[in-house]
Design a protein around this motif. Structure first.
Motif, mmCIF file in Angstrom:
data_model
loop_
_atom_site.group_PDB
_atom_site.id
_atom_site.type_symbol
_atom_site.label_atom_id
_atom_site.label_comp_id
_atom_site.label_asym_id
_atom_site.label_seq_id
_atom_site.Cartn_x
_atom_site.Cartn_y
_atom_site.Cartn_z
ATOM 1 N N VAL A 115 -17.886 17.145 1.760
ATOM 2 C CA VAL A 115 -18.750 16.233 0.996
ATOM 3 C C VAL A 115 -18.586 16.485 -0.499
ATOM 4 N N ALA A 116 -18.543 17.754 -0.904
ATOM 5 C CA ALA A 116 -18.352 18.079 -2.321
ATOM 6 C C ALA A 116 -17.004 17.571 -2.820
ATOM 7 N N LEU A 117 -15.957 17.804 -2.049
ATOM 8 C CA LEU A 117 -14.632 17.321 -2.436
ATOM 9 C C LEU A 117 -14.616 15.797 -2.512
ATOM 10 N N GLY A 118 -15.147 15.149 -1.499
ATOM 11 C CA GLY A 118 -15.162 13.680 -1.482
ATOM 12 C C GLY A 118 -16.021 13.084 -2.574
ATOM 13 N N ALA A 119 -17.228 13.622 -2.747
ATOM 14 C CA ALA A 119 -18.132 13.082 -3.764
ATOM 15 C C ALA A 119 -17.566 13.259 -5.169
ATOM 16 N N ALA A 150 -18.257 15.580 -12.130
ATOM 17 C CA ALA A 150 -17.485 15.099 -10.973
ATOM 18 C C ALA A 150 -16.207 15.917 -10.826
ATOM 19 N N PHE A 151 -15.561 16.226 -11.943
ATOM 20 C CA PHE A 151 -14.339 17.025 -11.933
ATOM 21 C C PHE A 151 -14.613 18.415 -11.369
ATOM 22 N N LEU A 152 -15.636 19.074 -11.874
ATOM 23 C CA LEU A 152 -15.960 20.423 -11.395
ATOM 24 C C LEU A 152 -16.389 20.427 -9.928
ATOM 25 N N LEU A 153 -17.112 19.397 -9.511
ATOM 26 C CA LEU A 153 -17.512 19.296 -8.108
ATOM 27 C C LEU A 153 -16.283 19.122 -7.222
#
Length: 132
Positions: free
Chosen positions: A15-19, A107-110
């Motif tokens: 979810v973190a990668l996708g979001a 968003a980049f860091l997530l």
């Protein structure tokens, strides 16, 4: 002892990668900036994702006493830090709202965090499968 990664952590990582990734790309698609600027930010995102996955793998290989050359290990660190620096420099010089700059940064860091976690989970579950 090798322990299997929990389904909840695997799901949270994806979810973190996708979001992070989808949010960053959707933000770029909707942004009012030139196509070359969008391309720059997209390339920095892809470079960053590759850098952190490669770095995580290198760190893990070293912990498991698998051969990793110092030059490759250094390049992984350099690529990861360079992608963060390039995004930072790009955002500082961008003519977009501060809220947009913050959105892209988070968003980049997530996305980077999600990529590291997914790689870790994949590696952990491979090790668990071998020990079963």
């Amino acid at each position: 002892m090798v322990q299997k990664t929990s389904v909840a952590f695997i799901a949270a990582s994806w979810v973190a990668l996708g979001a992070g990734t989808v949010g960053f790309i959707v933000g770029l698609a909707r942004a009012e900036m030139l196509l070359n600027e969008k391309g720059y930010y997209f390339t920095v995102l892809m470079f960053g994702l590759f850098g952190v996955v490669s770095l995580q793998k290198s760190v893990r290989d070293r912990l498991e006493n698998l051969p990793v050359t110092n030059i490759y290990y250094g390049i992984c660190w350099f690529g990861t830090l360079l992608s963060i620096a390039l995004l930072t420099i790009g955002l500082i010089n961008a003519t977009i709202l501060p809220s947009e700059k913050g959105f892209y940064a988070f968003a980049f860091l997530l996305a980077l965090f999600g990529a590291i976690s997914v790689q870790k989970n994949t590696r952990d579950n491979m090790a668990f499968s071998k020990n079963e």
